[in-house]
Design a protein around this motif. Structure first.
Motif, PDB file in Angstrom:
ATOM      1  N   HIS A   1       1.012  -1.055   0.240  1.00  0.00           N
ATOM      2  CA  HIS A   1       0.001  -0.176  -0.222  1.00  0.00           C
ATOM      3  C   HIS A   1       0.452   1.498  -0.249  1.00  0.00           C
ATOM      4  O   HIS A   1       0.202   2.582   0.102  1.00  0.00           O
ATOM      5  CB  HIS A   1      -1.274   0.016   1.252  1.00  0.00           C
ATOM      6  CG  HIS A   1      -0.575  -0.422   2.055  1.00  0.00           C
ATOM      7  ND1 HIS A   1      -0.987  -1.029   4.070  1.00  0.00           N
ATOM      8  CD2 HIS A   1       0.609   0.265   3.333  1.00  0.00           C
ATOM      9  CE1 HIS A   1      -0.484  -1.316   4.201  1.00  0.00           C
ATOM     10  NE2 HIS A   1       0.850  -0.100   4.499  1.00  0.00           N
TER      11      HIS A   1
ATOM     12  N   LEU B   1       2.314   4.030  -1.320  1.00  0.00           N
ATOM     13  CA  LEU B   1       2.588   4.475  -3.533  1.00  0.00           C
ATOM     14  C   LEU B   1       4.158   5.181  -3.079  1.00  0.00           C
ATOM     15  O   LEU B   1       4.561   4.682  -4.975  1.00  0.00           O
ATOM     16  CB  LEU B   1       1.622   5.355  -3.908  1.00  0.00           C
ATOM     17  CG  LEU B   1       0.570   5.047  -3.270  1.00  0.00           C
ATOM     18  CD1 LEU B   1      -0.553   6.915  -3.587  1.00  0.00           C
ATOM     19  CD2 LEU B   1       0.569   3.688  -4.759  1.00  0.00           C
ATOM     20  N   GLY B   2       4.528   5.235  -3.089  1.00  0.00           N
ATOM     21  CA  GLY B   2       6.368   5.221  -3.111  1.00  0.00           C
ATOM     22  C   GLY B   2       7.156   4.549  -3.410  1.00  0.00           C
ATOM     23  O   GLY B   2       7.879   4.405  -4.533  1.00  0.00           O
TER      24      GLY B   2
ATOM     25  N   SER C   1       6.099   3.384  -7.060  1.00  0.00           N
ATOM     26  CA  SER C   1       7.073   4.270  -8.104  1.00  0.00           C
ATOM     27  C   SER C   1       8.287   4.010  -8.758  1.00  0.00           C
ATOM     28  O   SER C   1       8.845   4.190  -9.556  1.00  0.00           O
ATOM     29  CB  SER C   1       7.000   5.571  -7.673  1.00  0.00           C
ATOM     30  OG  SER C   1       7.823   6.383  -6.512  1.00  0.00           O
ATOM     31  N   LYS C   2       8.757   3.256  -6.932  1.00  0.00           N
ATOM     32  CA  LYS C   2      10.100   2.652  -7.323  1.00  0.00           C
ATOM     33  C   LYS C   2      10.793   1.762  -8.674  1.00  0.00           C
ATOM     34  O   LYS C   2      11.507   1.213  -8.390  1.00  0.00           O
ATOM     35  CB  LYS C   2      11.401   2.584  -6.163  1.00  0.00           C
ATOM     36  CG  LYS C   2      11.272   4.233  -5.303  1.00  0.00           C
ATOM     37  CD  LYS C   2      11.566   5.457  -6.660  1.00  0.00           C
ATOM     38  CE  LYS C   2      11.605   6.739  -5.711  1.00  0.00           C
ATOM     39  NZ  LYS C   2      10.611   7.156  -6.291  1.00  0.00           N
TER      40      LYS C   2
ATOM     41  N   VAL D   1       2.751   3.164 -14.658  1.00  0.00           N
ATOM     42  CA  VAL D   1       3.062   3.732 -13.580  1.00  0.00           C
ATOM     43  C   VAL D   1       3.863   5.249 -13.763  1.00  0.00           C
ATOM     44  O   VAL D   1       2.769   6.384 -13.068  1.00  0.00           O
ATOM     45  CB  VAL D   1       4.936   3.643 -12.228  1.00  0.00           C
ATOM     46  CG1 VAL D   1       5.761   4.761 -12.164  1.00  0.00           C
ATOM     47  CG2 VAL D   1       3.624   1.908 -11.915  1.00  0.00           C
ATOM     48  N   ARG D   2       4.007   6.024 -14.671  1.00  0.00           N
ATOM     49  CA  ARG D   2       4.284   6.803 -14.477  1.00  0.00           C
ATOM     50  C   ARG D   2       2.987   8.344 -15.353  1.00  0.00           C
ATOM     51  O   ARG D   2       2.537   9.017 -14.503  1.00  0.00           O
ATOM     52  CB  ARG D   2       5.181   7.553 -15.933  1.00  0.00           C
ATOM     53  CG  ARG D   2       6.049   8.257 -15.619  1.00  0.00           C
ATOM     54  CD  ARG D   2       7.100   8.872 -17.200  1.00  0.00           C
ATOM     55  NE  ARG D   2       8.314   9.416 -16.246  1.00  0.00           N
ATOM     56  CZ  ARG D   2       9.005   7.657 -15.554  1.00  0.00           C
ATOM     57  NH1 ARG D   2       8.802   6.783 -16.007  1.00  0.00           N
ATOM     58  NH2 ARG D   2      10.545   8.258 -15.243  1.00  0.00           N
TER      59      ARG D   2
ATOM     60  N   PHE E   1       1.351   8.259 -11.611  1.00  0.00           N
ATOM     61  CA  PHE E   1       1.205   9.623 -10.820  1.00  0.00           C
ATOM     62  C   PHE E   1       1.353  10.927 -11.588  1.00  0.00           C
ATOM     63  O   PHE E   1       0.795  11.729 -10.806  1.00  0.00           O
ATOM     64  CB  PHE E   1       2.780   8.754 -10.830  1.00  0.00           C
ATOM     65  CG  PHE E   1       2.953   8.344  -9.491  1.00  0.00           C
ATOM     66  CD1 PHE E   1       2.977   8.606  -7.928  1.00  0.00           C
ATOM     67  CD2 PHE E   1       3.333   6.656  -9.725  1.00  0.00           C
ATOM     68  CE1 PHE E   1       2.794   7.312  -6.600  1.00  0.00           C
ATOM     69  CE2 PHE E   1       3.041   5.844  -8.820  1.00  0.00           C
ATOM     70  CZ  PHE E   1       3.748   5.916  -7.886  1.00  0.00           C
ATOM     71  N   ARG E   2       1.397  11.492 -12.784  1.00  0.00           N
ATOM     72  CA  ARG E   2       1.292  12.467 -13.711  1.00  0.00           C
ATOM     73  C   ARG E   2      -0.059  12.734 -13.505  1.00  0.00           C
ATOM     74  O   ARG E   2      -1.065  13.670 -13.153  1.00  0.00           O
ATOM     75  CB  ARG E   2       2.412  12.589 -14.738  1.00  0.00           C
ATOM     76  CG  ARG E   2       2.978  12.263 -14.495  1.00  0.00           C
ATOM     77  CD  ARG E   2       3.601  13.404 -14.697  1.00  0.00           C
ATOM     78  NE  ARG E   2       5.446  13.416 -14.499  1.00  0.00           N
ATOM     79  CZ  ARG E   2       5.744  13.097 -12.705  1.00  0.00           C
ATOM     80  NH1 ARG E   2       5.028  12.903 -12.352  1.00  0.00           N
ATOM     81  NH2 ARG E   2       7.402  12.988 -13.353  1.00  0.00           N
TER      82      ARG E   2
ATOM     83  N   LEU F   1      -5.992   8.244  -3.390  1.00  0.00           N
ATOM     84  CA  LEU F   1      -4.761   7.772  -2.400  1.00  0.00           C
ATOM     85  C   LEU F   1      -3.476   8.553  -2.032  1.00  0.00           C
ATOM     86  O   LEU F   1      -2.620   8.912  -1.679  1.00  0.00           O
ATOM     87  CB  LEU F   1      -5.236   6.465  -2.947  1.00  0.00           C
ATOM     88  CG  LEU F   1      -5.493   4.968  -2.720  1.00  0.00           C
ATOM     89  CD1 LEU F   1      -4.808   4.084  -2.954  1.00  0.00           C
ATOM     90  CD2 LEU F   1      -5.451   5.280  -1.368  1.00  0.00           C
TER      91      LEU F   1
ATOM     92  N   ALA G   1      -3.508  10.574   0.355  1.00  0.00           N
ATOM     93  CA  ALA G   1      -3.585  10.881   1.891  1.00  0.00           C
ATOM     94  C   ALA G   1      -1.869  10.572   1.568  1.00  0.00           C
ATOM     95  O   ALA G   1      -0.936  10.050   3.197  1.00  0.00           O
ATOM     96  CB  ALA G   1      -3.996   9.810   1.591  1.00  0.00           C
ATOM     97  N   THR G   2      -0.985  10.167   0.758  1.00  0.00           N
ATOM     98  CA  THR G   2       0.532   9.755   1.334  1.00  0.00           C
ATOM     99  C   THR G   2       1.448  11.181   1.580  1.00  0.00           C
ATOM    100  O   THR G   2       1.656  12.207   0.829  1.00  0.00           O
ATOM    101  CB  THR G   2       1.243   9.196  -0.391  1.00  0.00           C
ATOM    102  OG1 THR G   2      -0.005   8.492  -0.691  1.00  0.00           O
ATOM    103  CG2 THR G   2       2.779   8.550   0.182  1.00  0.00           C
ATOM    104  N   PRO G   3       1.901  11.141   2.632  1.00  0.00           N
ATOM    105  CA  PRO G   3       3.549  11.806   3.371  1.00  0.00           C
ATOM    106  C   PRO G   3       4.440  11.863   2.169  1.00  0.00           C
ATOM    107  O   PRO G   3       3.789  11.190   1.495  1.00  0.00           O
ATOM    108  CB  PRO G   3       2.865  12.193   4.340  1.00  0.00           C
ATOM    109  CG  PRO G   3       3.279  10.584   5.007  1.00  0.00           C
ATOM    110  CD  PRO G   3       1.902  10.351   3.706  1.00  0.00           C
ATOM    111  N   LYS G   4       4.451  13.614   2.177  1.00  0.00           N
ATOM    112  CA  LYS G   4       6.025  13.499   1.777  1.00  0.00           C
ATOM    113  C   LYS G   4       7.013  14.211   1.862  1.00  0.00           C
ATOM    114  O   LYS G   4       6.690  15.398   2.708  1.00  0.00           O
ATOM    115  CB  LYS G   4       5.591  14.351   0.021  1.00  0.00           C
ATOM    116  CG  LYS G   4       5.283  13.760  -0.742  1.00  0.00           C
ATOM    117  CD  LYS G   4       5.686  13.519  -2.599  1.00  0.00           C
ATOM    118  CE  LYS G   4       5.053  15.069  -2.988  1.00  0.00           C
ATOM    119  NZ  LYS G   4       3.451  14.539  -3.760  1.00  0.00           N
TER     120      LYS G   4
ATOM    121  N   GLY H   1      -0.651  15.162   2.218  1.00  0.00           N
ATOM    122  CA  GLY H   1      -0.612  13.883   3.092  1.00  0.00           C
ATOM    123  C   GLY H   1      -0.949  13.742   4.332  1.00  0.00           C
ATOM    124  O   GLY H   1      -1.058  12.993   5.799  1.00  0.00           O
TER     125      GLY H   1
ATOM    126  N   SER I   1       9.204  11.603   6.553  1.00  0.00           N
ATOM    127  CA  SER I   1       7.883  11.442   5.657  1.00  0.00           C
ATOM    128  C   SER I   1       6.435  11.698   6.560  1.00  0.00           C
ATOM    129  O   SER I   1       5.845  12.735   6.670  1.00  0.00           O
ATOM    130  CB  SER I   1       7.006  10.871   4.243  1.00  0.00           C
ATOM    131  OG  SER I   1       8.376  11.076   3.191  1.00  0.00           O
TER     132      SER I   1
ATOM    133  N   PRO J   1      11.524   6.121  -0.747  1.00  0.00           N
ATOM    134  CA  PRO J   1      10.933   5.874  -1.869  1.00  0.00           C
ATOM    135  C   PRO J   1       9.757   7.398  -1.436  1.00  0.00           C
ATOM    136  O   PRO J   1       9.029   7.148  -1.531  1.00  0.00           O
ATOM    137  CB  PRO J   1      10.495   5.110  -1.998  1.00  0.00           C
ATOM    138  CG  PRO J   1      10.188   4.288  -0.833  1.00  0.00           C
ATOM    139  CD  PRO J   1      10.743   4.984   0.398  1.00  0.00           C
TER     140      PRO J   1
END
Ligand SMILES: Nc1ncnc2c1ncn2[C@@H]1O[C@H](COP(=O)(O)OP(=O)(O)OP(=O)(O)O)[C@@H](O)[C@H]1O
Ligand SMILES: Nc1ncnc2c1ncn2[C@@H]1O[C@H](COP(=O)(O)OP(=O)(O)OP(=O)(O)O)[C@@H](O)[C@H]1O
Ligand SMILES: [Mg+2]
Ligand SMILES: [Mg+2]
Lengths: 295, 270
Positions: free
Chosen positions: A210, A212-213, A216-217, A236-237, A240-241, A251, A254-257, A264, B214, B257
């Motif tokens: 779950h 997403l980081g 993406s890798k 994938v591209r 995320f775009r 989703l 909700a993802t922190p960066k 997030g 994060s 990531p």
């Protein structure tokens, strides 16, 4: 040419209960890494279990096909199915603590599949296991083979599981949250390791997570699952775009960066949940009208 | 702002049971090596570090489940370094801990209501039923959940029960140890938002242990980075994330990531 793994219209039910998977169609091409994301309980692990033939007894396949390497697994007799899956696919499980038997040494747990399913000689399997443990950068593989699981750190146990997944040269690996239990630096090592092994062995990978980081890798494409329904499949591209589905956008929100202090803290909004639940209900309605019980 | 915690040159060692001789006592191993820092009232402190760096051990010292072997820990001006259990009892209500694994920290045979009520009874609170309802309200769970059992809840809901149990005690300080690591992003966001709101509404002080920078970035005003039982960096979040000073902080950041396929995430010898 059809995909190496092709799940078509797969529906599972909890016996006497609701559908857990709702006409899921999902392809994984040979050598491809495909992500599978969605909230807890969405049915990610169920898809993996269906492919590997390890569904719980309480769950029943009511519709669909699972084509693995040109064969529909669901049409095979149980013994043939086990053999086909054993020779073709393997699992990297989520939890390295419970996945290894605590009272057995590591060595036989790595070689079992080779001996039992592929009929290797013990000695050959032993040599192969040593090779693989070295390949996943385990220092002193011979000692590790003689160790019990509790004598290894979490990162080390996860490497053992990766090595045993690759042991029989499977063409498909289902990795079910293989790094959630690890800290970020170890996670990074392990993911690079899986990526290297995947590339070297040309394995197709169904990667459940779950995070997403991580997707993406690691992944080339992904499927987003909500309530057992696939709501989006994208490279994938593109995902995320320009995520195609409102639930996917939620989703991502909700993802922190760490690079963005404001990103997030946004749970999936009620309105989005209501809308996607309506889609699920709609899917169930047309499924019932389709008269799936005709056979 | 005044200090809620003042920690000076705190050392902690534990008995090393792995190397205990058959007779005699086990050798001590040093886990924390002379930590000095303070936590202000109303502060939200993030504690990060790799596995085994001593985060949980430090947390357990703050809520005095462990006794330091050297140095001093002041809580609200009172020296709690070596207080015995009797002397700690009245203080225990004031610092609460929420654990990582909600399934194993909630008694599977008790209902949500009695799980939240148990420590209230132990500490002689009045109007327990009302307090249980209020705690459920605070964490956004319906009051009807009082009669549910832990296995009837999702992971995020269980985590809320753990939080409800802690805040029902009206603590001044909460230590949260890896409480969102097992949750999906939406449940994680809900729990983080809840904590941020509780801190603001109830004037709580929070120490939040995580290895996810994060998450820390989003929630915490200050960050402490631990490496092998030592503090290698301890600064305001904005400053630390703008220009991490310790090599280890940079390593941690580099290992995250980001959800972006174009972020370079360099290869690393595994
Ligand atoms: N052994 C079981 N018997 C009956 N139902 C089950 C069983 N295991 C899981 N389920 C149910 O099936 C649904 C899908 O579960 P699954 O384990 O596939 O979720 P998931 O997407 O992998 O979630 P997570 O991220 O929490 O691992 C859930 O509603 C779950 O409660
Ligand atoms: N009861 C104990 N006896 C001996 N050593 C211990 C004990 N508990 C912890 N340790 C050791 O103390 C060190 C710090 O452990 P701690 O649990 O505080 O780490 P952590 O930073 O919380 O790690 P994680 O991220 O894995 O939870 C580790 O090296 C651990 O092996
Ligand atoms: Mg799962
Ligand atoms: Mg810990």
């Amino acid at each position: 040419m059809s995909a190496f793994l092709s799940i078509r219209n797969l529906s599972l039910v909890l016996k006497g209960g609701p559908r857990l998977l709702r006409s899921v169609s999902l392809d994984v091409e040979a050598g491809e890494v495909r992500g599978l994301v969605g909230e807890s309980g969405a049915g990610k692990s169920m898809i993996g279990k269906a492919v590997l033939g390890i569904l719980p007894r309480s769950v029943e396949v009511v519709e669909g096909e699972i084509w693995l390497d040109e064969v529909d697994l669901l049409k095979l007799r149980p013994s043939e199915r086990r053999r086909k899956i054993g020779a073709t696919a393997a699992l990297i499980p989520q939890d390295p603590l419970t996945a290894l038997n605590p009272s057995r040494r590591v060595g036989p747990q790595v070689t079992d599949r080779l001996v039992d399913i592929l009929g290797w000689k013990r000695a050959d399997a032993q040599a192969r296991a040593l090779e693989l443990l070295a390949e996943v950068h385990i220092p002193d593989p011979a000692r590790v083979m003689r160790s019990y699981p509790h004598e290894l750190s979490g990162g080390m146990r996860q490497r053992v599981l990766i090595a045993s997944a690759f042991a029989a040269e499977p063409k498909l690996i289902v990795a079910d949250e293989p790094t959630t239990a690890l800290d970020v630096t170890v996670q990074k090592q392990i993911l690079h390791l899986i990526a290297r092994m995947q590339a070297r062995h040309g394995t197709a990978l169904l990667f459940v997570t779950h995070d997403l980081g991580v997707v993406s890798k690691v992944c080339g494409s992904l499927a987003v699952l909500y309530g057992g329904l696939v709501v989006e499949q994208s490279p994938v591209r593109d995902f995320f775009r320009q995520p195609a589905h409102a639930y996917s956008r939620a989703l991502l929100a909700a993802t922190p960066k760490y690079t963005d202090p404001m990103a997030g803290l946004n749970p999936v909004p009620e309105a989005v949940i209501t809308a996607v639940q309506a889609e699920v209900a709609q899917a169930d309605a047309s499924w019932r009208n389709g008269g799936w019980r005709h056979d | 702002m005044t200090d809620l915690y003042t920690v000076t040159d705190m050392h902690l060692s534990l008995a090393d049971m792995v190397n205990k001789p058959l007779f005699g006592s086990a050798p001590r191993i040093d886990i924390l090596h002379g930590l000095s820092f303070s936590i202000k009232r109303g502060e939200v402190l993030g504690i990060v570090g790799g596995s085994g760096s001593g985060k949980s051990t430090l947390g357990r010292v703050l809520v005095r489940l462990l006794e330091p072997s050297r140095g001093q820990v002041l809580f609200d001006g009172q020296d709690i370094t070596h207080l015995n259990e009797d002397a700690l009892r009245p203080l225990r209500r004031r610092f609460q801990m929420i654990f990582q694994d909600p399934m194993s920290s909630l008694n599977p045979r008790r209902t949500v209501g009695s799980i939240i009520a148990a420590p209230l009874k132990l500490h002689g609170f009045d109007r327990i039923s009302v307090r249980v309802d209020q705690a459920l309200d605070h964490v956004g769970l319906p009051r009807s959940f009082r009669t549910r059992y832990p296995h009837e809840l999702s992971g995020g809901q269980r985590q809320r029960v753990g939080i409800a149990r802690a805040i029902a005690m009206e603590p001044e300080f909460i230590l949260a140890d890896e409480i969102v690591s097992g949750l999906d992003v939406s449940s994680q966001a809900q729990v983080l938002k809840l904590l941020a709101d509780l801190v603001a509404d109830l004037g709580l002080t929070l120490a939040f242990i995580s290895h996810d920078l994060s998450v820390i970035r989003r929630l915490c005003g200050t960050v402490m980075v631990l490496y092998q039982g030592r503090i290698v960096e301890h600064r305001a979040s904005d400053a630390l994330f703008a220009a991490p000073e310790a090599a280890y902080t940079r390593e941690l950041l580099g290992a995250i990531p980001l959800p972006d396929p174009d972020q370079p995430w360099g290869a690393q010898a595994g």
